[in-house]
Design a protein around this motif. Sequence first.
Motif, PDB file in Angstrom:
ATOM      1  N   SER A 159      -9.177  -1.511   5.559  1.00 36.80           N
ATOM      2  CA  SER A 159      -9.262  -0.757   4.654  1.00 36.80           C
ATOM      3  C   SER A 159     -10.260  -1.026   3.883  1.00 36.80           C
ATOM      4  O   SER A 159     -10.870  -0.189   3.378  1.00 36.80           O
ATOM      5  CB  SER A 159      -7.734  -0.678   3.810  1.00 36.80           C
ATOM      6  OG  SER A 159      -6.880   0.009   4.697  1.00 36.80           O
TER       7      SER A 159
ATOM      8  N   ALA B  10      -6.269   0.857  10.291  1.00 34.68           N
ATOM      9  CA  ALA B  10      -6.962   1.926   9.301  1.00 34.68           C
ATOM     10  C   ALA B  10      -7.073   3.010  10.132  1.00 34.68           C
ATOM     11  O   ALA B  10      -7.758   3.109  11.046  1.00 34.68           O
ATOM     12  CB  ALA B  10      -8.049   1.299   8.551  1.00 34.68           C
TER      13      ALA B  10
ATOM     14  N   TYR C 244       0.961  -1.283   0.090  1.00 36.20           N
ATOM     15  CA  TYR C 244      -0.002   0.000   0.024  1.00 36.20           C
ATOM     16  C   TYR C 244       0.931   1.320  -0.020  1.00 36.20           C
ATOM     17  O   TYR C 244       1.993   1.404   0.688  1.00 36.20           O
ATOM     18  CB  TYR C 244      -0.928   0.092   1.011  1.00 36.20           C
ATOM     19  CG  TYR C 244      -1.685  -1.213   1.352  1.00 36.20           C
ATOM     20  CD1 TYR C 244      -2.900  -1.320   0.794  1.00 36.20           C
ATOM     21  CD2 TYR C 244      -1.365  -2.331   2.205  1.00 36.20           C
ATOM     22  CE1 TYR C 244      -3.746  -2.348   1.027  1.00 36.20           C
ATOM     23  CE2 TYR C 244      -2.073  -3.285   2.284  1.00 36.20           C
ATOM     24  CZ  TYR C 244      -3.446  -3.369   1.653  1.00 36.20           C
ATOM     25  OH  TYR C 244      -4.343  -4.672   2.012  1.00 36.20           O
TER      26      TYR C 244
ATOM     27  N   GLU D 274      -5.432  -4.641   5.437  1.00 37.44           N
ATOM     28  CA  GLU D 274      -6.170  -4.901   4.052  1.00 37.44           C
ATOM     29  C   GLU D 274      -7.544  -5.029   4.578  1.00 37.44           C
ATOM     30  O   GLU D 274      -8.551  -4.457   4.023  1.00 37.44           O
ATOM     31  CB  GLU D 274      -5.743  -6.393   3.391  1.00 37.44           C
ATOM     32  CG  GLU D 274      -6.473  -6.542   2.094  1.00 37.44           C
ATOM     33  CD  GLU D 274      -6.784  -7.944   1.573  1.00 37.44           C
ATOM     34  OE1 GLU D 274      -6.492  -8.778   2.522  1.00 37.44           O
ATOM     35  OE2 GLU D 274      -7.035  -8.201   0.542  1.00 37.44           O
TER      36      GLU D 274
ATOM     37  N   ALA E 209      -3.866   2.901   1.200  1.00 38.37           N
ATOM     38  CA  ALA E 209      -4.522   2.792   2.449  1.00 38.37           C
ATOM     39  C   ALA E 209      -4.175   4.082   3.155  1.00 38.37           C
ATOM     40  O   ALA E 209      -2.961   4.294   3.044  1.00 38.37           O
ATOM     41  CB  ALA E 209      -4.113   1.481   3.027  1.00 38.37           C
TER      42      ALA E 209
END
Lengths: 281, 242
Positions: free
Chosen positions: B182, B218, A153, B179, A203
């Motif tokens: 997000s 996140a 990312y 992952e 992200a």
Amino acid sequence: MTTMGRAQVAEPAAAPPAQKSAPSRPATAPSKPAATPVRHAAPSSPSVPAPIPINRTVIVLDPAHGGVDSGSQISDTTVEKNVTLALAFRLRSLLTARGFTVVMTREADAPAVPNAAGSAMTLDDRAGIANHAHAAACLVLHATPSGSGVHLYRSELGASEGQPTVVPWLTAQAAWIPQSQLLANQMAAAFSRSGLALIASNASVRPIDSLTCPALVVELAPSGDDADSINDTDYQQRVALTIAGELVSWQNQVQPPARLAAAPSATVVQATPSDAAGAQP
Amino acid sequence: MIQRHQRIVFWCLVVCIVGMGVLLAVERQRGRQRIAALADDDQTPLDAPTAMAETVTLDLANDGDGSIAPASRQIALPEDPNARARALIDHLIAEYALPGSAHALPPGAAVAEVFLVPLPLVGYTTDSTSSATKDGGFRATVPVAQSDPDPVQAKQPGGELAVIDLHSTFVNQHPSGVEVESLTLRSILGTLHANLPQIEQVRFLVDGQARETLAGHADLLRTYPAVDTTSSGSAASQGRSN
């Protein structure tokens, strides 16, 4: 999160002259974020500032989590903080063998602020260490039990035209987005050549938005259905070899972003220390 | 031969039994009337759907390849935009809680409330005059106080900021990882963008408080743009930015 980190900060490239040539060793790890509070005088002329120095032989590795922050639970016996540290050590060995100087934000389970024993390290402290190094690349290492292969990312920030004289701490990465994207593309190609499963995306994972270097988040997922396969030494070695090999070619390609000239109206930025301390994003 | 006092007791008991029977019948009738009165009133929840099912687009995430793909569903949604946004997210999370989901999330209520705030944020209010109503029924905003020198601006007239207040029970059970976290956020952003285009930006709270991350990764402190987060949409936007 420190108040310092949230304040609007000056671009950290006001480095000492010794750092303008690539040193054999990185800058000493700081006890606070590299960027310092705003205190600018009005520019005498709108000349374009000198390019931002880059130490092409320096790589920053940030093994995420540590201490009481274990990160995600990979399996019954594995937590994320241990996987990221193990991968960082493996990467450091490979990079050092290739002539790089590696700056790590932690080398033990619990990260600690340099020169401030006992203080817990914040994400802004980690960004400060990375920004002081003026590295060719900054890699934030994570691990996850979901998915497989490697997840790559870059920041979700939109690219800016260049690095302004005064850089907002929370969007410092914006000027480096083109370089980060280029590094992500080349890293993705390298993983593809290595036959490793890859997911590449954007992200928003702190502290990547505050980094002033080409920065990527590398998230290691299990190689197969078994979550414990993430600890497989051969698998980790393949991933580390791919990253280290790509960084060798990257060090000759990295270019600093253009620096934007200070606007003539910068005379308003006659900040006092109290102004800078109280600044909010 | 039954004695006189026994007859008196017997008839007293009979009177009591009949009296209690009458009282029971009366109270029963009153109870029925109360229930009928409640049924006649409109006591439905504010966010209950009052319209027919409509086609909405849910941006569904896939952990396997890290993609987000649009999917159409027939869902009855409430009219109120705040409740509509909340219902959309609730349906989205419910999809992820189904067995076999490609992005498995824990079941249960995820969203406590969604607040739609007109942009720009500081010192403005909506203009209720008919001349200020834009296409689509969105209302423009007018300053009512000294404005912020650098407020968050709307890109289009009537643009709104959605503040999504998540339940801590949902956040605490959310899988951890860059992952997976997000994808959850991008899925919510894309779904809101597809169905409520007036929403331009999104902020997240957890139990009414700011929280650093969703499940350790996140960022929940930043303001996210509500954009097309499907794989094709992201590729197009990246192409534009590069």
